[in-house]
Motif scaffolding. Structure first.
Motif, short mmCIF file in Angstrom:
data_model
loop_
_atom_site.label_atom_id
_atom_site.label_comp_id
_atom_site.label_asym_id
_atom_site.label_seq_id
_atom_site.Cartn_x
_atom_site.Cartn_y
_atom_site.Cartn_z
N GLU A 193 0.84 -1.19 0.00
CA GLU A 193 0.00 0.00 0.00
C GLU A 193 0.88 1.25 0.00
OE1 GLU A 193 -3.22 0.02 -0.21
OE2 GLU A 193 -3.69 -2.08 0.16
N PRO A 194 0.34 2.41 -0.45
CA PRO A 194 -1.00 2.65 -0.97
C PRO A 194 -1.16 2.15 -2.39
CG PRO A 194 0.27 4.67 -1.02
CD PRO A 194 1.15 3.64 -0.37
N GLU A 195 -2.36 1.73 -2.73
CA GLU A 195 -2.60 1.02 -3.98
C GLU A 195 -2.21 1.81 -5.22
OE1 GLU A 195 -6.59 -0.54 -6.22
OE2 GLU A 195 -6.36 -1.10 -4.11
N GLU A 196 -2.57 3.10 -5.27
CA GLU A 196 -2.31 3.88 -6.48
C GLU A 196 -0.81 4.07 -6.71
OE1 GLU A 196 -3.43 8.25 -8.36
OE2 GLU A 196 -4.80 7.31 -6.93
N SER A 247 1.15 -0.23 6.79
CA SER A 247 -0.09 0.28 6.21
C SER A 247 0.17 1.11 4.96
CB SER A 247 -0.86 1.12 7.23
OG SER A 247 -0.07 2.22 7.67
N SER A 248 1.37 1.68 4.86
CA SER A 248 1.78 2.44 3.69
C SER A 248 3.30 2.35 3.57
CB SER A 248 1.36 3.90 3.81
OG SER A 248 1.81 4.66 2.71
#
Length: 326
Positions: free
Chosen positions: A54-57, A275-276
């Motif tokens: 992550e983050p996905e983008e 998480s990121s």
């Protein structure tokens, strides 16, 4: 100082970052406690596909950049460990994959007769599949060719590296939990089983989000990789015969020869999940610039070149800022 940059960490993230920096002309030294054979990267199945990152983008952009670099390296598989292999990602639709799907040539919806029983949807794609131990050895050779130095040494603090060079790049993966310290970095245990390949020549993956048990078959020159597990906050890297048997049992329906295939090896690694992904710069107490590049979860090789280039841009920005301040 003999180095412009100290890269801390010798897994796939550290080595690709070090190669990127060294080939741009910087004097680079890599500090790694472990040989590449003992890193989490060496355990990975090596499929170039975003997974638990992550983050996905941003991960999609990093992944596409890595896809193109790795695809080019696939022209020399014996040297680089990279091959382009067709396969199926089950239980997935192209529209759910965002910009990643848009950037992979030929990625398409799987036809019904291309999906095993019990799977109603999937996508087909030809993507890099990386023999990680061969690839890590290739990166070390490429690093040496660029004039960089690789040192085996444990690091007790980032300040220690900051006293040896004006720039430090922190690529310590799970080690960042203690070294930074960053409690957001957590292990996700991954267990795989390697068997003699009974004739599988395409990859297959069936996994759902954060499921603890996944199913995948990845054909490599050294054997067929069967997976796997994704157990959050599990630190154990020891053998588990029951878990290995369960992996083989889950994979066996996908090829008639698997149930009797000879088991060659079991491997376990701890994915450094966050998480990121953290790619950002800060100043260490001693004044050195520190660029963090860690927290890549299960997508290390998939995002490696994209993240390496972003980290290198932060190094260059920090260099420019330092010159302006002077």
């Amino acid at each position: 100082m003999d180095s412009d940059v100290i890269v801390v960490g010798g897994g796939v993230i550290g080595l690709t970052t070090a190669v990127t920096l060294a080939e741009s002309g910087r004097r680079v030294t890599v500090w790694s406690r472990d040989p590449y054979t003992d890193t989490t990267s060496a355990v990975a199945g090596g499929l170039c596909w975003p997974y638990r990152v992550e983050p996905e983008e941003r991960a999609a952009a990093w992944s596409l950049r890595s896809f193109h670099v790795l695809s080019a390296l696939a022209g020399r598989p014996g040297e680089t460990g990279v091959r382009l292999v067709d396969g199926t990602m089950a239980d997935t639709r192209a529209e759910d994959l965002g910009t990643w799907a848009d950037g992979v040539p030929g990625l398409r919806a799987a036809h019904r007769d291309e999906l095993p029983d019990g799977h109603e949807a999937g996508v087909r794609a030809r993507v890099p599949l990386v023999d990680m131990r061969t690839h890590l050895a290739y990166l070390e050779r490429r690093l040496a060719s660029a004039g960089a130095v690789l040192e085996r040494r444990a690091v007790t603090s980032l300040d220690e590296a900051g006293r040896a060079a004006p720039v430090v790049v922190n690529c310590t993966g799970l080690g960042a939990r203690e070294l930074v310290p960053d409690a957001e970095v957590r292990p996700v245990q991954g267990r795989i089983v390697i068997v003699e390949n009974p004739g599988v020549d395409t990859w297959f993956v069936a996994t759902k989000g954060s499921a603890e048990e996944t199913t995948y078959l990845l054909p490599h020159p050294y054997g067929l990789v069967l997976g796997g597990t994704a157990r959050e906050d599990v630190w154990d890297t020891g053998p588990d015969p029951a878990a290995a048997e369960a992996i083989v049992r889950r994979c066996s329906p996908f090829h008639p020869g698997l149930a009797k295939a000879r088991v060659l090896e079991q491997r376990v690694g701890l994915r450094p999940f966050r998480s990121s992904v953290r790619i950002e710069a800060e100043r260490l107490p001693g004044g050195a610039l520190c660029v963090h590049n860690y927290g890549h979860g299960g997508g290390g090789v998939t995002v490696s070149w994209g993240c390496a280039e972003e980290a290198a841009r932060l190094v260059a920005t920090g260099d420019q800022a330092a010159r302006t301040d002077r």
